[in-house]
Design an enzyme around this catalytic site. Structure first.
Site, PDB file in Angstrom:
ATOM      1  N   HIS A 141      11.495  -5.355   3.215  1.00 46.57           N
ATOM      2  CA  HIS A 141      10.059  -5.563   3.040  1.00 46.57           C
ATOM      3  C   HIS A 141       9.718  -6.060   1.635  1.00 46.57           C
ATOM      4  O   HIS A 141       8.561  -6.332   1.355  1.00 46.57           O
ATOM      5  CB  HIS A 141       9.353  -4.228   3.315  1.00 46.57           C
ATOM      6  CG  HIS A 141       7.884  -4.324   3.587  1.00 46.57           C
ATOM      7  ND1 HIS A 141       7.337  -5.174   4.531  1.00 46.57           N
ATOM      8  CD2 HIS A 141       6.820  -3.666   3.035  1.00 46.57           C
ATOM      9  CE1 HIS A 141       6.023  -5.032   4.555  1.00 46.57           C
ATOM     10  NE2 HIS A 141       5.681  -4.135   3.656  1.00 46.57           N
ATOM     11  N   TRP A 142      10.716  -6.160   0.777  1.00 48.46           N
ATOM     12  CA  TRP A 142      10.515  -6.477  -0.634  1.00 48.46           C
ATOM     13  C   TRP A 142      11.156  -7.805  -1.023  1.00 48.46           C
ATOM     14  O   TRP A 142      12.038  -7.856  -1.868  1.00 48.46           O
ATOM     15  CB  TRP A 142      11.133  -5.385  -1.496  1.00 48.46           C
ATOM     16  CG  TRP A 142      10.228  -4.256  -1.812  1.00 48.46           C
ATOM     17  CD1 TRP A 142       8.879  -4.197  -1.700  1.00 48.46           C
ATOM     18  CD2 TRP A 142      10.645  -2.983  -2.314  1.00 48.46           C
ATOM     19  NE1 TRP A 142       8.413  -2.971  -2.095  1.00 48.46           N
ATOM     20  CE2 TRP A 142       9.479  -2.209  -2.475  1.00 48.46           C
ATOM     21  CE3 TRP A 142      11.877  -2.430  -2.642  1.00 48.46           C
ATOM     22  CZ2 TRP A 142       9.511  -0.902  -2.954  1.00 48.46           C
ATOM     23  CZ3 TRP A 142      11.916  -1.135  -3.116  1.00 48.46           C
ATOM     24  CH2 TRP A 142      10.743  -0.384  -3.266  1.00 48.46           C
TER      25      TRP A 142
ATOM     26  N   ASN B  87       4.491  -3.731  -7.923  1.00 45.72           N
ATOM     27  CA  ASN B  87       4.939  -4.711  -6.926  1.00 45.72           C
ATOM     28  C   ASN B  87       5.435  -6.006  -7.552  1.00 45.72           C
ATOM     29  O   ASN B  87       6.420  -6.591  -7.095  1.00 45.72           O
ATOM     30  CB  ASN B  87       3.795  -5.041  -5.971  1.00 45.72           C
ATOM     31  CG  ASN B  87       3.952  -4.412  -4.593  1.00 45.72           C
ATOM     32  OD1 ASN B  87       3.384  -4.886  -3.619  1.00 45.72           O
ATOM     33  ND2 ASN B  87       4.717  -3.336  -4.502  1.00 45.72           N
TER      34      ASN B  87
ATOM     35  N   GLY C  26       0.768  -1.234   0.000  1.00 45.70           N
ATOM     36  CA  GLY C  26       0.000   0.000   0.000  1.00 45.70           C
ATOM     37  C   GLY C  26       0.800   1.286   0.000  1.00 45.70           C
ATOM     38  O   GLY C  26       0.238   2.333   0.318  1.00 45.70           O
ATOM     39  N   GLY C  27       2.073   1.261  -0.344  1.00 45.65           N
ATOM     40  CA  GLY C  27       2.841   2.501  -0.350  1.00 45.65           C
ATOM     41  C   GLY C  27       2.388   3.447  -1.446  1.00 45.65           C
ATOM     42  O   GLY C  27       1.663   3.058  -2.367  1.00 45.65           O
TER      43      GLY C  27
ATOM     44  N   ASN D 112       1.199  -9.025  -0.226  1.00 46.55           N
ATOM     45  CA  ASN D 112       2.349  -8.274   0.266  1.00 46.55           C
ATOM     46  C   ASN D 112       1.870  -7.086   1.100  1.00 46.55           C
ATOM     47  O   ASN D 112       1.107  -6.251   0.609  1.00 46.55           O
ATOM     48  CB  ASN D 112       3.168  -7.792  -0.941  1.00 46.55           C
ATOM     49  CG  ASN D 112       4.316  -6.865  -0.579  1.00 46.55           C
ATOM     50  OD1 ASN D 112       4.645  -5.954  -1.307  1.00 46.55           O
ATOM     51  ND2 ASN D 112       4.942  -7.117   0.548  1.00 46.55           N
TER      52      ASN D 112
ATOM     53  N   ARG E 159       7.778   6.029  -9.135  1.00 50.03           N
ATOM     54  CA  ARG E 159       6.814   5.929  -8.033  1.00 50.03           C
ATOM     55  C   ARG E 159       6.296   7.305  -7.621  1.00 50.03           C
ATOM     56  O   ARG E 159       5.123   7.453  -7.251  1.00 50.03           O
ATOM     57  CB  ARG E 159       7.450   5.221  -6.831  1.00 50.03           C
ATOM     58  CG  ARG E 159       7.596   3.710  -6.989  1.00 50.03           C
ATOM     59  CD  ARG E 159       6.259   2.994  -6.960  1.00 50.03           C
ATOM     60  NE  ARG E 159       5.623   3.040  -5.667  1.00 50.03           N
ATOM     61  CZ  ARG E 159       5.688   2.065  -4.748  1.00 50.03           C
ATOM     62  NH1 ARG E 159       6.345   0.956  -5.004  1.00 50.03           N
ATOM     63  NH2 ARG E 159       5.071   2.189  -3.593  1.00 50.03           N
TER      64      ARG E 159
END
Length: 286
Positions: free
Chosen positions: A266-267, A50, A41-42, A109, A190
């Protein structure tokens, strides 16, 4: 298989009154298992941002869908009448019905991990297996401070009346263990997605649902009801949803196992690309 691009995999369908955008690719056989990947959700996030790089690998084995969740990407961005996880799960379930998909495996994710968890709770008959990557909602930080470093940087970007590229880079750098993958080109991509007025509207509506129904985001309270075989995956150096958050879910979900990626934030799908893909494909195929 021909090269998979954003354009040639792009699809839109009307489901539950929403225009839902997704990408689809897979083997040319009707019996291929279905895997649905749900993004985090960034700011500027989408199914393609993603998981676009992972799609060709998954598509060798599965009918693979990368779904833009409601309020993200090219999907509609409605005001939400309930908490985001429940609303998004209902939308994904409706999408499956519209496409004639009775059952699917899920990769979720972060924010998408919360939606995938809610699928396992509210639409259990539609779920085969769950692979949750540093998921939201179902993790509880036992030792790490809350909000975490990554969440603070996320809030800083989202709450700024005029967010900057530097703020975007600051946030994205918390998602990775190896900050060299946060290139200027990636930051710019992004950033442009995140400052789009439609994207900002979607993000605001998503965030408002968390503020309005905070108790409904605490999925860990219902984790004991998840019947699907579940693989929890975590980067050891995750600064958004830290590894200690896995422990309650691991103990509570009846059929859960945990895989930890070292030297990973986190990825996992990006930083541990080959290992993550092998792990997921093996989990879903056996």
């Amino acid at each position: 298989m021909s090269t998979l691009t954003y354009e040639n995999t792009s699809r839109t369908v009307k489901a539950a009154g929403l225009n839902l955008h997704y990408h689809e690719a897979g083997p040319d056989r009707p019996d291929a298992p279905v895997v649905i990947l749900l993004h985090g959700g960034g700011p500027g996030a989408s199914g393609w941002s993603n998981f676009g790089r992972n799609l060709p690998v998954f598509a060798e084995h599965f009918r693979t869908l990368l779904v833009d969740q409601p309020c993200y990407g090219a999907s509609d961005k409605p005001e939400l009448p309930k908490n985001f996880f429940s609303f998004a799960a209902d939308a994904v379930a409706a999408l499956m019905d519209e496409l004639g998909i009775e059952r699917a495996h899920f990769v979720g994710n972060s924010l998408g991990g919360g939606t995938a968890t809610r699928m396992g709770l509210d639409h259990a008959d539609k779920v085969g297996k769950l692979l949750l990557m540093g998921p939201g909602g179902i993790s509880v930080n036992l030792f790490a401070p809350d909000p975490t470093e990554g969440i603070k940087k996320l809030f800083a970007f989202n709450s700024s009346p005029e967010p900057t590229r530097a703020m975007m880079k600051d946030f994205l750098s918390t998602l990775a263990h190896d900050s060299s993958i946060v290139t200027d080109e990636f930051v710019e991509e992004r950033f442009q997605q995140a400052v789009d007025p439609e994207a900002k509207l979607g993000n605001d509506r998503m965030a408002a649902s968390f503020a309005k129904w905070p108790a409904d985001t605490m999925l860990w309270r219902d984790a004991h009801r998840i019947t699907a075989p579940t693989l929890l995956t975590w980067g050891r150096e995750d600064r958004v949803n830290p590894l200690d958050g896995a422990l309650v879910a691991l103990k509570t979900i009846p059929d859960a196992r945990l895989h930890v990626f070292p030297h990973c934030g986190h990825w996992a799908q990006t930083e541990k690309f080959d290992e993550f893909n092998r792990l997921a494909v093996d989990f879903f195929r056996h």
